[in-house]
Design a protein around this motif. Structure first.
Motif, PDB file in Angstrom:
ATOM      1  N   GLN A   3       0.933  -1.111  -0.139  1.00 36.67           N
ATOM      2  CA  GLN A   3      -0.119  -0.023   0.027  1.00 36.67           C
ATOM      3  C   GLN A   3       1.015   1.200  -0.002  1.00 36.67           C
ATOM      4  OE1 GLN A   3      -0.567  -2.469   2.809  1.00 36.67           O
ATOM      5  NE2 GLN A   3      -1.547  -3.422   1.102  1.00 36.67           N
ATOM      6  N   VAL A   5       0.309   5.325   0.137  1.00 33.44           N
ATOM      7  CA  VAL A   5      -0.623   6.217   0.936  1.00 33.44           C
ATOM      8  C   VAL A   5       0.033   7.769   1.089  1.00 33.44           C
ATOM      9  CG1 VAL A   5      -2.394   7.188   2.572  1.00 33.44           C
ATOM     10  CG2 VAL A   5      -2.003   4.682   2.025  1.00 33.44           C
ATOM     11  N   TYR A 115       5.063   0.608  -7.488  1.00 31.94           N
ATOM     12  CA  TYR A 115       3.619   0.836  -6.870  1.00 31.94           C
ATOM     13  C   TYR A 115       3.639   2.414  -7.009  1.00 31.94           C
ATOM     14  CZ  TYR A 115       2.994  -3.887  -5.455  1.00 31.94           C
ATOM     15  OH  TYR A 115       2.891  -5.178  -5.468  1.00 31.94           O
ATOM     16  N   GLN A 118      -2.256   7.096  -4.838  1.00 33.04           N
ATOM     17  CA  GLN A 118      -3.563   7.313  -5.340  1.00 33.04           C
ATOM     18  C   GLN A 118      -3.503   8.942  -5.870  1.00 33.04           C
ATOM     19  OE1 GLN A 118      -3.188   7.315  -2.211  1.00 33.04           O
ATOM     20  NE2 GLN A 118      -4.018   9.187  -1.197  1.00 33.04           N
TER      21      GLN A 118
END
Length: 126
Positions: A3, A5, A115, A118
């Protein structure tokens, strides 16, 4: 499994400052490069600043001497920070965190990949 963020964006007046943060977590075996990219409306995504695992940095000419990038690691997370000073209207964009490395539980099952977060809005306006 990984993830990414981002946080810290927002509205700031010209000449002001902001700090962006990015936290990558999950099955991270080794990170090679962490970087910030940005994309303004109608423009292509561009590299703003990057930092290698060894601490070497690279900045876009337009942000040199105004932005400073740094990173830190713990066992299962990697943090990327970018301090932005003397912000200008042309810095307005969505900023994205990119993590390039090897991901998995260990050497035998790790896979090289990248990765993206967003994205987070930075608006410089009076």
């Amino acid at each position: 499994q990984v993830q990414v963020v981002e946080s810290g964006g927002g509205l700031v007046q010209p000449g002001g400052s902001l700090t962006l943060s990015c936290v990558a977590s999950g099955k991270i075996y080794r990170i090679y490069v962490m970087a910030w990219y940005r994309q303004a409306p109608g423009k292509q995504r561009e590299l703003v600043a990057g930092i290698t695992n060894g601490g070497d940095t690279n900045y876009a000419e337009s942000v040199k001497d105004r932005f400073t990038i740094s990173r830190g690691n713990t066992k299962n997370t990697a943090t990327l920070m970018m301090h932005m000073n003397d912000l200008k209207a042309e810095d307005t964009a969505v900023y994205f965190c990119n993590v390039d490395g090897s991901f998995g539980s260990g050497y035998l099952d790790s896979v090289e990949d990248e990765y993206w977060g967003q994205g987070i809005q930075v608006t410089v306006s009076s």
